[in-house]
Design an enzyme around this catalytic site. Structure first.
Site, PDB file in Angstrom:
ATOM      1  N   GLU A 263     -18.253  11.756 -16.898  1.00 52.41           N
ATOM      2  CA  GLU A 263     -18.782  12.292 -15.639  1.00 52.41           C
ATOM      3  C   GLU A 263     -20.219  11.837 -15.378  1.00 52.41           C
ATOM      4  O   GLU A 263     -20.557  11.481 -14.247  1.00 52.41           O
ATOM      5  CB  GLU A 263     -18.710  13.823 -15.660  1.00 52.41           C
ATOM      6  CG  GLU A 263     -19.168  14.422 -14.353  1.00 52.41           C
ATOM      7  CD  GLU A 263     -19.260  15.932 -14.379  1.00 52.41           C
ATOM      8  OE1 GLU A 263     -18.236  16.584 -14.628  1.00 52.41           O
ATOM      9  OE2 GLU A 263     -20.355  16.455 -14.144  1.00 52.41           O
TER      10      GLU A 263
ATOM     11  N   SER B  38     -20.643  18.677 -18.347  1.00 56.34           N
ATOM     12  CA  SER B  38     -19.345  18.185 -18.824  1.00 56.34           C
ATOM     13  C   SER B  38     -19.434  16.676 -19.018  1.00 56.34           C
ATOM     14  O   SER B  38     -19.827  15.966 -18.099  1.00 56.34           O
ATOM     15  CB  SER B  38     -18.256  18.483 -17.794  1.00 56.34           C
ATOM     16  OG  SER B  38     -18.138  19.870 -17.643  1.00 56.34           O
TER      17      SER B  38
ATOM     18  N   ARG C 112     -15.988  15.224  -8.085  1.00 55.27           N
ATOM     19  CA  ARG C 112     -17.124  14.625  -8.826  1.00 55.27           C
ATOM     20  C   ARG C 112     -17.366  13.176  -8.389  1.00 55.27           C
ATOM     21  O   ARG C 112     -17.651  12.306  -9.205  1.00 55.27           O
ATOM     22  CB  ARG C 112     -16.888  14.678 -10.349  1.00 55.27           C
ATOM     23  CG  ARG C 112     -16.755  16.048 -10.896  1.00 55.27           C
ATOM     24  CD  ARG C 112     -18.016  16.899 -10.711  1.00 55.27           C
ATOM     25  NE  ARG C 112     -17.709  18.277 -11.016  1.00 55.27           N
ATOM     26  CZ  ARG C 112     -17.243  19.145 -10.128  1.00 55.27           C
ATOM     27  NH1 ARG C 112     -17.068  18.785  -8.854  1.00 55.27           N
ATOM     28  NH2 ARG C 112     -16.953  20.364 -10.461  1.00 55.27           N
TER      29      ARG C 112
HETATM   30  C1  LIG Z   1     -26.119  22.241 -18.685  1.00 52.99           C
HETATM   31  C2  LIG Z   1     -25.555  21.465 -17.516  1.00 52.99           C
HETATM   32  C3  LIG Z   1     -24.606  22.048 -16.689  1.00 52.99           C
HETATM   33  C4  LIG Z   1     -24.073  21.333 -15.597  1.00 52.99           C
HETATM   34  N1  LIG Z   1     -23.137  21.930 -14.806  1.00 52.99           N
HETATM   35  C5  LIG Z   1     -22.621  21.274 -13.751  1.00 52.99           C
HETATM   36  C6  LIG Z   1     -21.644  21.906 -12.911  1.00 52.99           C
HETATM   37  O1  LIG Z   1     -21.277  23.049 -13.108  1.00 52.99           O
HETATM   38  N2  LIG Z   1     -21.133  21.181 -11.877  1.00 52.99           N
HETATM   39  C7  LIG Z   1     -21.548  19.910 -11.611  1.00 52.99           C
HETATM   40  O2  LIG Z   1     -21.048  19.331 -10.652  1.00 52.99           O
HETATM   41  N3  LIG Z   1     -22.477  19.296 -12.377  1.00 52.99           N
HETATM   42  C8  LIG Z   1     -23.025  19.947 -13.434  1.00 52.99           C
HETATM   43  N4  LIG Z   1     -23.953  19.333 -14.236  1.00 52.99           N
HETATM   44  C9  LIG Z   1     -24.349  17.946 -13.952  1.00 52.99           C
HETATM   45  C10 LIG Z   1     -25.664  17.814 -13.148  1.00 52.99           C
HETATM   46  O3  LIG Z   1     -26.456  18.952 -13.280  1.00 52.99           O
HETATM   47  C11 LIG Z   1     -25.419  17.571 -11.678  1.00 52.99           C
HETATM   48  O4  LIG Z   1     -24.661  16.404 -11.487  1.00 52.99           O
HETATM   49  C12 LIG Z   1     -26.733  17.433 -10.878  1.00 52.99           C
HETATM   50  O5  LIG Z   1     -26.444  17.382  -9.503  1.00 52.99           O
HETATM   51  C13 LIG Z   1     -27.539  16.200 -11.277  1.00 52.99           C
HETATM   52  O6  LIG Z   1     -28.791  16.318 -10.648  1.00 52.99           O
HETATM   53  P1  LIG Z   1     -30.081  15.587 -11.180  1.00 52.99           P
HETATM   54  O7  LIG Z   1     -31.148  15.819 -10.187  1.00 52.99           O
HETATM   55  O8  LIG Z   1     -30.373  16.034 -12.561  1.00 52.99           O
HETATM   56  O9  LIG Z   1     -29.613  14.075 -11.160  1.00 52.99           O
HETATM   57  P2  LIG Z   1     -30.030  12.918 -12.195  1.00 52.99           P
HETATM   58  O10 LIG Z   1     -29.414  13.187 -13.516  1.00 52.99           O
HETATM   59  O11 LIG Z   1     -31.490  12.689 -12.167  1.00 52.99           O
HETATM   60  O12 LIG Z   1     -29.279  11.673 -11.530  1.00 52.99           O
HETATM   61  C14 LIG Z   1     -27.884  11.589 -11.562  1.00 52.99           C
HETATM   62  C15 LIG Z   1     -27.434  10.366 -10.734  1.00 52.99           C
HETATM   63  O13 LIG Z   1     -27.747  10.587  -9.370  1.00 52.99           O
HETATM   64  C16 LIG Z   1     -28.683   9.623  -8.902  1.00 52.99           C
HETATM   65  N5  LIG Z   1     -29.617  10.320  -8.047  1.00 52.99           N
HETATM   66  C17 LIG Z   1     -30.284  11.458  -8.286  1.00 52.99           C
HETATM   67  N6  LIG Z   1     -31.010  11.819  -7.216  1.00 52.99           N
HETATM   68  C18 LIG Z   1     -30.794  10.873  -6.289  1.00 52.99           C
HETATM   69  C19 LIG Z   1     -31.256  10.679  -4.954  1.00 52.99           C
HETATM   70  N7  LIG Z   1     -32.104  11.525  -4.366  1.00 52.99           N
HETATM   71  N8  LIG Z   1     -30.813   9.584  -4.284  1.00 52.99           N
HETATM   72  C20 LIG Z   1     -29.968   8.695  -4.845  1.00 52.99           C
HETATM   73  N9  LIG Z   1     -29.498   8.827  -6.095  1.00 52.99           N
HETATM   74  C21 LIG Z   1     -29.913   9.914  -6.799  1.00 52.99           C
HETATM   75  C22 LIG Z   1     -29.332   9.032 -10.143  1.00 52.99           C
HETATM   76  O14 LIG Z   1     -29.795   7.710  -9.930  1.00 52.99           O
HETATM   77  C23 LIG Z   1     -28.172   9.082 -11.114  1.00 52.99           C
HETATM   78  O15 LIG Z   1     -27.319   7.992 -10.895  1.00 52.99           O
HETATM   79  C24 LIG Z   1     -24.504  20.023 -15.337  1.00 52.99           C
HETATM   80  C25 LIG Z   1     -25.465  19.429 -16.186  1.00 52.99           C
HETATM   81  C26 LIG Z   1     -25.986  20.148 -17.253  1.00 52.99           C
HETATM   82  C27 LIG Z   1     -27.009  19.506 -18.132  1.00 52.99           C
END
Ligand SMILES: Cc1cc2nc3c(=O)[nH]c(=O)nc-3n(C[C@H](O)[C@H](O)[C@H](O)COP(=O)(O)OP(=O)(O)OC[C@H]3O[C@@H](n4cnc5c(N)ncnc54)[C@H](O)[C@@H]3O)c2cc1C
Length: 348
Positions: free
Chosen positions: A340, A242, A165
């Site tokens: 996380e 998480s 992570r």
């Molecule tokens: C129901 C649920 C289940 C989940 N299950 C998992 C799982 O099984 N495994 C897991 O690893 N994670 C899980 N997650 C966490 C999450 O989905 C992941 O971390 C996902 O990759 C985040 O993507 P996002 O586009 O929503 O990022 P955001 O929430 O929009 O951003 C997260 C971070 O990344 C940065 N960011 C986003 N895109 C970029 C980019 N293009 N360039 C630079 N920085 C960027 C943002 O500034 C921020 O700091 C879960 C979340 C939820 C709500």
């Protein structure tokens, strides 16, 4: 009316942003970030908002929303080392839509990552992983805009510094990921199943392969049972996934945990003598069970690690609940839980 972060995060929390730019092309994206940098404006890159906890006060700066699209597999069949496909995907693409497409086309290597919300560009940020697979296994390169150098850069997997992570990108605002290139195999069968619960559900042994589509369907079913697939009708999914990572501790600390627990503690030994301990187990055994609630917020009724907004929660209440759990686990087991998600304008 300023745009509210609550309308763009899966927790449905977060106050207003001063400025909002939705970028549908790389040019728009880089221009927006460059313009903000030139005037010393804070920038928050937001994609799916599924790993973000934003303060009730919101964000004093420019939110740049990733809405770029495009999947290109121009080099299909060009990779003799794996007889597979090299796929480049724009950062703003939905991760799960991409996985669905990969499974449909017989591209192997991301099937166990089905159902993870958010964007493709965010997958290297915390090396997303689930059910025995991580993005690090298929990642070939990352294209990013370097805000310090003011130009595009390409990262090899080693340069991404992917760990549990974690990556060089997480908690660092320097790079904006523009696209991700993955190296996928081609087959009707999945990669070997590594996760015991998934293997059981598929009716195969750990290490076996299974039909690709069955793996995706089974992962989605398992995840839904834990509230880990977004569902507007299920407040157990109004989370950031998480909330705490599984703590990685040294052998001495682990011995202390076992002594205090007096029963077997679910754990995974690391290669360097460290031990990864189940955060969910620690939380439950510190007295915080599923459904344990605060003010409009609660531990999911399906998953101990997910802190959820029950519809009328605030970020303040969510963080209060998180602190209570963190402090309870520290007191009971002497282990520090770490969040996380990325915390914006707030802290634990
Ligand atoms: C129901 C649920 C289940 C989940 N299950 C998992 C799982 O099984 N495994 C897991 O690893 N994670 C899980 N997650 C966490 C999450 O989905 C992941 O971390 C996902 O990759 C985040 O993507 P996002 O586009 O929503 O990022 P955001 O929430 O929009 O951003 C997260 C971070 O990344 C940065 N960011 C986003 N895109 C970029 C980019 N293009 N360039 C630079 N920085 C960027 C943002 O500034 C921020 O700091 C879960 C979340 C939820 C709500």
């Amino acid at each position: 009316m300023p745009e509210r972060l609550a309308d763009h995060t899966t927790l449905r929390l977060g106050g207003p942003a001063r400025t909002w730019v939705r970028a549908t092309s790389e040019t728009e994206l880089v221009d927006a970030v460059r313009r903000a940098d030139e005037v010393g404006e804070n920038v928050l890159v937001l994609a799916g908002g599924s790993n973000l906890v934003v303060a009730d006060e919101g964000f004093e700066g420019t939110v740049v929303e990733m809405a770029t699209t495009g999947v290109s597999a121009d080099h299909e069949g060009d990779d003799p080392t794996c007889g597979g496909v090299l796929v480049t995907v724009a950062a703003g693409e939905s991760w799960d839509r991409f996985v669905a497409q990969a499974v449909e086309r017989g591209w192997v290597g991301v099937e166990a990552l089905s159902g993870i919300p958010g964007s493709v560009g965010a997958t290297p940020i915390q090396n997303v992983g689930a059910y025995g697979q991580e993005i690090t296994e298929t990642l070939l390169s990352v294209e990013a805009y370097d805000r310090n150098l003011g130009r595009m850069v390409t990262f090899t997997p080693a340069e991404c510094g992917l760990g549990y992570r974690m990556s060089v990108f997480k908690h660092v605002d320097r790079w904006v990921v523009l696209s991700v290139t993955l190296r996928l195999h081609r087959s009707d069968l999945s990669m070997p199943i590594r996760y015991a619960e998934l293997a059981r559900a598929l009716g195969v042994a750990v290490g076996d392969r299974a039909p690709l589509a069955d793996v995706r369907a089974t992962v989605l079913k398992l995840r839904a049972g834990k509230g880990m697939v977004l569902d507007p009708n299920d407040p157990d999914t109004y989370s950031a996934g998480s909330f705490f990572t599984n703590p990685v501790i040294d052998a001495e600390t682990f011995a202390g945990v076992r002594e205090r627990a007096e029963v077997e503690v679910p754990s995974w030994p690391g290669e360097d003598g460290t031990v990864k301990v189940s955060a969910a187990w620690l939380i439950e055994h510190a007295g915080f069970t599923k459904g344990y609630s605060g003010d409009g917020v609660a531990i999911s009724s399906k998953h101990t690690l997910a802190l959820t907004n029950r519809g009328r929660g605030t970020t303040r209440a969510l963080l209060d609940l998180a602190r209570e759990i963190r402090d309870g686990v520290r007191e009971r087991f002497g282990v520090e839980l770490r969040p996380e998600p990325v915390l914006v304008n707030c802290e634990l």
